[in-house]
Design an enzyme around this catalytic site. Structure first.
Site, PDB file in Angstrom:
ATOM      1  N   LEU A 137     -15.240 -24.187 -67.487  1.00  0.00           N
ATOM      2  CA  LEU A 137     -14.559 -24.302 -68.771  1.00  0.00           C
ATOM      3  C   LEU A 137     -13.503 -25.392 -68.642  1.00  0.00           C
ATOM      4  O   LEU A 137     -12.938 -25.596 -67.565  1.00  0.00           O
ATOM      5  CB  LEU A 137     -13.878 -22.978 -69.147  1.00  0.00           C
ATOM      6  CG  LEU A 137     -14.775 -21.760 -69.355  1.00  0.00           C
ATOM      7  CD1 LEU A 137     -13.915 -20.514 -69.591  1.00  0.00           C
ATOM      8  CD2 LEU A 137     -15.730 -21.964 -70.526  1.00  0.00           C
ATOM      9  N   ASP A 138     -13.213 -26.077 -69.732  1.00  0.00           N
ATOM     10  CA  ASP A 138     -12.148 -27.067 -69.722  1.00  0.00           C
ATOM     11  C   ASP A 138     -10.809 -26.403 -69.401  1.00  0.00           C
ATOM     12  O   ASP A 138     -10.621 -25.207 -69.626  1.00  0.00           O
ATOM     13  CB  ASP A 138     -12.050 -27.759 -71.084  1.00  0.00           C
ATOM     14  CG  ASP A 138     -13.297 -28.538 -71.446  1.00  0.00           C
ATOM     15  OD1 ASP A 138     -14.015 -28.969 -70.526  1.00  0.00           O
ATOM     16  OD2 ASP A 138     -13.554 -28.700 -72.659  1.00  0.00           O
ATOM     17  N   LYS A 139      -9.883 -27.196 -68.901  1.00  0.00           N
ATOM     18  CA  LYS A 139      -8.569 -26.687 -68.508  1.00  0.00           C
ATOM     19  C   LYS A 139      -7.924 -25.850 -69.613  1.00  0.00           C
ATOM     20  O   LYS A 139      -7.395 -24.755 -69.354  1.00  0.00           O
ATOM     21  CB  LYS A 139      -7.651 -27.863 -68.152  1.00  0.00           C
ATOM     22  CG  LYS A 139      -6.212 -27.469 -67.862  1.00  0.00           C
ATOM     23  CD  LYS A 139      -5.341 -28.690 -67.648  1.00  0.00           C
ATOM     24  CE  LYS A 139      -3.880 -28.289 -67.475  1.00  0.00           C
ATOM     25  NZ  LYS A 139      -2.993 -29.485 -67.324  1.00  0.00           N
TER      26      LYS A 139
END
Length: 318
Positions: A137-139
């Site tokens: 997942l993105d940050k």
């Protein structure tokens, strides 16, 4: 270090691509540099012959890959960091990732990542590629991730991801009022000018997102999105492409648009929401050991709950 040999046939939809790019499709858990090193080391044969990473494939080639299951890079050290584990057994771990946590080390994030935390939680994960992380997942996206605890589980989970049988449902808040749900079937590739961004482009990789409306507000919509594929930034790129970018998305969202006549509370809430409003709320897969379908859910974090509450209050005040 353990080894195994995998034999695969290049499908038509990967024809005319470089060998290293094709291997990335089959082995997404390994970096391209690792795969290129395997090619140089003679771990890869194409139709029985040693190839070059830049060789273009025509389809139907038989590739043999000797996989070196090497320990995680020594530079990724175990760190005692908090982990929100919602399920674990001897085969897998399901983590609820908070906003702000990077999944694995990269440029600008050498430590303090989910991978560092997992290695502390279970040192044996050093024997699994990327400490068992098979998707990311993105940050600034919150929600559920599955981690494989050993090589057999790792292969099962990667196979399920490639077969598109893993169920991943996200919740998002977008700019604009959607009239109905739908499907975005548009290929995604690296942006031609900004290498940190992705974009819809004809020569990109297949990307399919299915979305439906949960609730409409004065100038926004709360939606659920199911991924059929898992490209980098897929939901963010697809929603922006159809002119419904995610609230708070500084990369793909464009200029903030406030609903005409909205409350001061909503104005402040939208201006202060400084991350993409995206949460991976549901994860379903076949358990690697039992073969039974399992599913986990995660509530939206407080910032998204508050955003929806303020949007709803604004709509009722209209």
């Amino acid at each position: 270090m353990s080894e195994e040999i995998v034999t695969l046939t290049v499908p038509d939809h990967l024809a005319r691509q470089r060998l290293d790019a094709v291997l990335v499709e089959f082995f997404p858990e390994y970096s391209r540099s690792r795969l290129q090193q395997w090619i140089k080391n003679g771990n890869v044969l194409v139709n029985g012959q040693p190839p070059r990473a830049k060789d273009k494939l025509m389809g139907d080639e038989v590739i043999q890959v000797q996989i070196d299951h090497e320990p995680v890079d020594d530079r990724c050290e175990a760190q005692d960091l908090p982990l929100d584990i919602i399920y674990e057994d001897e085969d897998l771990i399901v983590v609820n990732k908070p906003v702000g946590l990077v999944v694995h080390p990269a440029a600008g994030h050498k430590d303090g990542t989910l991978q560092n935390a997992l290695l502390y939680h279970d040192p044996s994960l050093a024997e699994v590629p990327r400490a068992g992380i098979v998707h990311r997942l993105d940050k600034d996206t919150s929600g559920l991730l599955v981690v494989a605890r050993h090589l057999k589980s790792h292969k099962s989970l990667v196979d399920q991801l490639q077969a598109r049988s893993v169920k991943r449902e996200y919740q998002a808040v977008v700019l604009g009022v959607m009239t109905a749900g739908g499907t975005v079937d548009e290929p995604i590739g690296r942006h031609p000018r900004d290498r940190k961004r992705m974009a819809v482009r004809e020569d990109g990789k297949e990307a399919i997102s299915h979305y439906r409306v949960v609730e409409r507000f004065r100038g926004n919509s709360w939606i659920r999105v199911n991924l059929e594929t898992g490209r980098t930034h897929q939901i963010r790129v697809h929603m922006s492409h159809i002119n419904f970018p995610l609230v708070g998305d500084a990369t793909y969202g464009g200029r903030l648009k406030l609903p005409r006549g909205c409350t001061e509370e909503l104005k402040a809430c939208l201006r202060e929401f400084n991350r993409q409003a995206l949460h991976a709320g549901r994860l379903g897969l076949l358990h690697p050991a039992t073969g039974k379908q399992r599913e986990w859910k995660s509530d939206m974090p407080d910032d998204m709950k508050n955003l929806i509450s303020v949007l709803r209050a604004d709509a009722e005040a209209e």
